[in-house]
Design a protein around this motif. Structure first.
Motif, mmCIF file in Angstrom:
data_model
loop_
_atom_site.group_PDB
_atom_site.id
_atom_site.type_symbol
_atom_site.label_atom_id
_atom_site.label_comp_id
_atom_site.label_asym_id
_atom_site.label_seq_id
_atom_site.Cartn_x
_atom_site.Cartn_y
_atom_site.Cartn_z
ATOM 1 N N THR A 148 -10.215 -4.821 4.713
ATOM 2 C CA THR A 148 -10.876 -3.649 4.131
ATOM 3 C C THR A 148 -10.614 -2.368 4.913
ATOM 4 O O THR A 148 -11.439 -1.452 4.902
ATOM 5 C CB THR A 148 -12.402 -3.889 4.036
ATOM 6 N N LEU A 149 -9.467 -2.284 5.580
ATOM 7 C CA LEU A 149 -9.171 -1.129 6.426
ATOM 8 C C LEU A 149 -8.104 -0.210 5.849
ATOM 9 O O LEU A 149 -7.566 0.642 6.557
ATOM 10 C CB LEU A 149 -8.738 -1.611 7.814
ATOM 11 N N THR B 233 -13.850 -8.499 -7.904
ATOM 12 C CA THR B 233 -14.807 -7.400 -7.923
ATOM 13 C C THR B 233 -14.719 -6.707 -6.574
ATOM 14 O O THR B 233 -15.035 -7.301 -5.543
ATOM 15 C CB THR B 233 -16.241 -7.895 -8.179
ATOM 16 N N LEU B 234 -14.261 -5.459 -6.613
ATOM 17 C CA LEU B 234 -14.003 -4.697 -5.397
ATOM 18 C C LEU B 234 -14.949 -3.504 -5.342
ATOM 19 O O LEU B 234 -14.927 -2.668 -6.246
ATOM 20 C CB LEU B 234 -12.550 -4.216 -5.386
ATOM 21 N N PRO B 235 -15.805 -3.406 -4.312
ATOM 22 C CA PRO B 235 -16.702 -2.252 -4.211
ATOM 23 C C PRO B 235 -15.923 -0.942 -4.229
ATOM 24 O O PRO B 235 -14.779 -0.871 -3.771
ATOM 25 C CB PRO B 235 -17.410 -2.463 -2.868
ATOM 26 N N ARG C 63 0.825 -1.208 0.000
ATOM 27 C CA ARG C 63 0.000 0.000 0.000
ATOM 28 C C ARG C 63 0.854 1.251 0.000
ATOM 29 O O ARG C 63 0.333 2.367 -0.099
ATOM 30 C CB ARG C 63 -0.918 -0.035 1.233
ATOM 31 N N PHE C 64 2.170 1.089 0.059
ATOM 32 C CA PHE C 64 3.072 2.221 0.213
ATOM 33 C C PHE C 64 3.907 2.519 -1.031
ATOM 34 O O PHE C 64 4.817 3.345 -0.962
ATOM 35 C CB PHE C 64 4.006 1.983 1.399
ATOM 36 N N ARG C 65 3.646 1.862 -2.138
ATOM 37 C CA ARG C 65 4.349 2.201 -3.372
ATOM 38 C C ARG C 65 3.329 2.405 -4.476
ATOM 39 O O ARG C 65 2.481 1.525 -4.730
ATOM 40 C CB ARG C 65 5.385 1.139 -3.747
ATOM 41 N N LEU D 170 -8.156 -1.894 -0.030
ATOM 42 C CA LEU D 170 -7.594 -3.074 0.611
ATOM 43 C C LEU D 170 -6.307 -2.750 1.361
ATOM 44 O O LEU D 170 -5.509 -1.916 0.945
ATOM 45 C CB LEU D 170 -7.299 -4.152 -0.435
ATOM 46 N N ASP D 171 -6.116 -3.414 2.467
ATOM 47 C CA ASP D 171 -4.848 -3.473 3.181
ATOM 48 C C ASP D 171 -4.665 -4.932 3.595
ATOM 49 O O ASP D 171 -5.493 -5.469 4.342
ATOM 50 C CB ASP D 171 -4.858 -2.567 4.411
ATOM 51 N N LEU D 172 -3.596 -5.550 3.113
ATOM 52 C CA LEU D 172 -3.378 -6.978 3.340
ATOM 53 C C LEU D 172 -2.339 -7.242 4.424
ATOM 54 O O LEU D 172 -1.824 -8.346 4.542
ATOM 55 C CB LEU D 172 -2.951 -7.651 2.027
ATOM 56 N N GLY D 173 -2.067 -6.225 5.240
ATOM 57 C CA GLY D 173 -0.989 -6.351 6.209
ATOM 58 C C GLY D 173 -1.206 -7.412 7.265
ATOM 59 O O GLY D 173 -0.246 -7.899 7.856
ATOM 60 N N ALA D 174 -2.446 -7.776 7.550
ATOM 61 C CA ALA D 174 -2.699 -8.773 8.589
ATOM 62 C C ALA D 174 -2.286 -10.177 8.167
ATOM 63 O O ALA D 174 -2.113 -11.052 9.008
ATOM 64 C CB ALA D 174 -4.177 -8.763 8.984
#
Length: 257
Positions: free
Chosen positions: A73-74, A118-120, A28-30, A125-129
């Motif tokens: 989704t955070l 399909t993304l509302p 999410r950082f690039r 998205l954040d997949l860090g978890a």
């Protein structure tokens, strides 16, 4: 670490390549990461790479297994709180941020069929978890399969093993802050351990001290129950998900522990 010292350099290259591939797909950082371009579809179905589909699938599985306590989704909520870049580049003190308590976008609204996502439009998205832990699992499995050696892969607090363990098992030193009590966790072959803390990833906004473990019911940092949690499990994803569940009540983790 490898049980066959002669394979160390080759193992390191495999792990580095895995990390680089996941970073290009899911960071999410690039701005050039694949995940950063998902919004362009405007809610329409889109094709994603095999790797990003795998990472999103792992995140959705964790959401299902935890009944929605650990969700992907955070991304928007973390950015709103100021966590919009790698922690090493994040200003630790900054202006106040609005405290808007709201539920996170529902993860069940995400549809993934093969590589079709399909993304509302209201979901970032954040997949860090799960992504870093899954990368540790993937990298360890590849090293063991390709080099025929026992291996331990450590990505920060996420540790996965594969292949044959050394005599006595893998010995993992677990510590919190410098000078504080420590312990050693023994791991059998093919198992994993993860550690999560509300102390390490903190930043100040106004008079609020924030951390990266968010409550999906409020999109705010979850109340702290334990400072640091370590969980051992059959996979690093399972262990990492367990740390997020234990660190604070009803929560989900943001990027990169």
């Amino acid at each position: 670490m490898v049980t066959d010292p002669g394979q160390l350099d080759a193992a390191r290259r495999i792990v580095a390549n895995e990390i680089a591939a996941v970073d290009r797909a899911a960071s999410r950082f690039r701005p050039d990461a694949e995940i950063m371009h998902l919004d362009a579809a405007g809610g329409a179905p889109q094709q994603v790479s095999e790797l990003l589909a795998e990472l999103i699938g792992v995140a959705l599985d964790a959401a299902r297994r935890t009944g929605g306590d650990v969700i992907p989704t955070l991304g928007g909520a973390l950015a709103d709180l100021g966590y919009d870049r790698d922690l090493s580049l994040l200003a630790r003190n900054g202006p106040p941020v609005l405290t808007v308590r709201r539920p996170a976008p529902g993860w069940r609204r995400i549809s993934l069929a093969g590589r079709t996502l399909t993304l509302p439009v209201d979901v970032q998205l954040d997949l860090g978890a799960t992504a870093k832990a899954h990368t540790a699992d993937r990298a360890a499995a590849q090293v063991a399969a390709r080099l025929d050696t026992g291996v331990l892969v450590s990505l920060g607090g996420d540790i996965a093993t594969a292949g044959q363990a050394p005599a006595g098992g893998w010995q993992v030193h677990v510590a919190d802050q410098p000078g504080e009590p420590t312990c050693v966790v023994g791991l059998a072959a093919g198992t994993a351990v993860a550690t999560s803390s509300t102390l390490g990833r903190r930043w100040q906004r106004g008079d609020r001290l924030l951390h990266h473990i968010l409550d999906p019911r409020t999109c705010q940092p979850a109340p702290t129950v334990w400072r640091t949690v370590t969980v051992a499990a059959g996979t690093c994803v399972a262990a990492n998900t367990g740390t997020a569940l234990t660190a604070a009540p009803t929560r989900s983790e943001g990027t990169s522990r």
